[in-house]
Design an enzyme around this catalytic site. Structure first.
Site, mmCIF file in Angstrom:
data_model
loop_
_atom_site.group_PDB
_atom_site.id
_atom_site.type_symbol
_atom_site.label_atom_id
_atom_site.label_comp_id
_atom_site.label_asym_id
_atom_site.label_seq_id
_atom_site.Cartn_x
_atom_site.Cartn_y
_atom_site.Cartn_z
ATOM 1 N N TYR A 134 0.997 -1.322 0.072
ATOM 2 C CA TYR A 134 -0.045 -0.030 -0.060
ATOM 3 C C TYR A 134 0.749 1.174 -0.083
ATOM 4 C CZ TYR A 134 -4.064 2.812 1.678
ATOM 5 O OH TYR A 134 -5.247 3.733 1.680
ATOM 6 N N LYS A 162 -1.345 -1.318 -4.337
ATOM 7 C CA LYS A 162 -2.589 -0.315 -4.315
ATOM 8 C C LYS A 162 -1.782 1.124 -4.425
ATOM 9 C CE LYS A 162 -5.989 2.131 -1.978
ATOM 10 N NZ LYS A 162 -6.466 2.771 -0.428
#
Length: 301
Positions: A134, A162
């Site tokens: 992330y 992400k």
């Protein structure tokens, strides 16, 4: 296989006394599944993970995994400051039955790229599930370089990323350098069409809690190469995204954004209470009314 499509970071509805509202959470899961999402991401930023106790995290995991019942994959954020703390969250998430883990770089501590590399390698080796990085420099104060992401992907330590960095050039570098089946997911609600056009595999949109149908339609349009329709839907969603700015300068960005998502879900009848976790500033009645007008303009009320 490569993770693709619309993967909303599921909000965590709370009761007025700040406990997890499991009844509202299951309705939210039903709302998202009915909207055509491809997976669910719990315990991320839009889930208010930074505010939840470990006990509350487990309640969220058990509720969502149990209610989804294998209809779609469930990814769990194992976000914490250092590797040992992340590994403990990974153990709990694995026991709950999730399909993958989502981790940021370490934070609070001052880290070196070699330490970030060790962090992700250790989670991959000991977490027992696929790991998705992330990239969230606004919160963890470290930008994951494309070189580091691609290196970890090539050796199998990462299953995907992400990207919530806002660095479109870096996103493109990862897309160009990745090899299957590594998943590249954008975290931007308002540039999904361009990210998909560049070759991203999907989107993790906080606004997808409010309008999952819209993001599913955007993804379908892009998948069939109808970029004009994708652009039109993206522009409608970009106008709807103005709800996150309703709180203005009298509160923090998290209070404004997360409060807006919850207010919208409450107005749409999905969750019972729009309260956000302490110490976030709540929206007032006037701000909630303005969110209602934006929802109506988007065809959602």
């Amino acid at each position: 296989m490569r993770l693709t499509g619309v993967i909303p970071p599921v909000c965590t509805p709370l009761t007025p006394d700040h406990q997890v509202d499991t009844a509202s959470l299951t309705r939210l899961v039903d709302h998202l599944l009915a909207g055509g999402v491809d997976a669910l991401f719990v315990l991320g930023s839009s889930s208010e993970v930074a505010y939840l106790t470990d006990t509350q995290r487990r309640v969220v995991l058990d509720t969502v995994v149990g209610h989804a019942g294998g209809q779609v994959p469930v990814l769990a954020g194992v976000i914490d400051m250092t590797t040992p703390r992340v590994l403990e969250h990974a153990r709990v998430a694995r026991e709950a039955g999730v399909s993958g883990l989502v981790a940021t770089a370490p934070f609070y501590t001052r880290t070196h790229p070699d330490e970030i590399r060790t962090h992700f390698r250790t989670i991959a080796a000991l977490g027992g599930l696929p790991v998705y990085a992330y990239d969230l420099p606004v919160s963890v104060h470290t930008k994951l370089s494309a070189g580091l992401v691609l290196e970890l992907a090539a050796e199998g330590a990462l299953a995907g990323v992400k990207d919530s960095s806002g660095d479109d050039g870096g996103l493109r570098e990862v897309i160009l350098g990745r090899a299957a089946p590594f998943s590249v997911l954008t975290g931007s609600e308002v540039t999904v069409d361009s990210a998909l056009w560049m070759g991203a595999d999907g989107v993790v949109p906080g606004l997808g809690n409010v309008d999952p149908h819209g993001y599913a339609e955007l993804y379908r349009c892009a998948s069939r190469g109808d970029w004009e329709a994708a652009r039109a839907e993206q522009e409608r969603l970009a106008r709807l995204f103005e709800i996150v700015r309703v709180g203005g300068s009298r509160m923090g960005g998290s209070s404004s954004g997360l409060g807006a998502f919850k207010a919208a879900l409450h107005l749409r009848g999905v969750i019972d209470c729009p309260v956000t976790a302490l110490p976030q500033t709540p929206l007032n009645d006037d701000e909630t009314g303005r969110i209602g007008k934006l929802l109506a303009a988007a065809g959602l009320l």
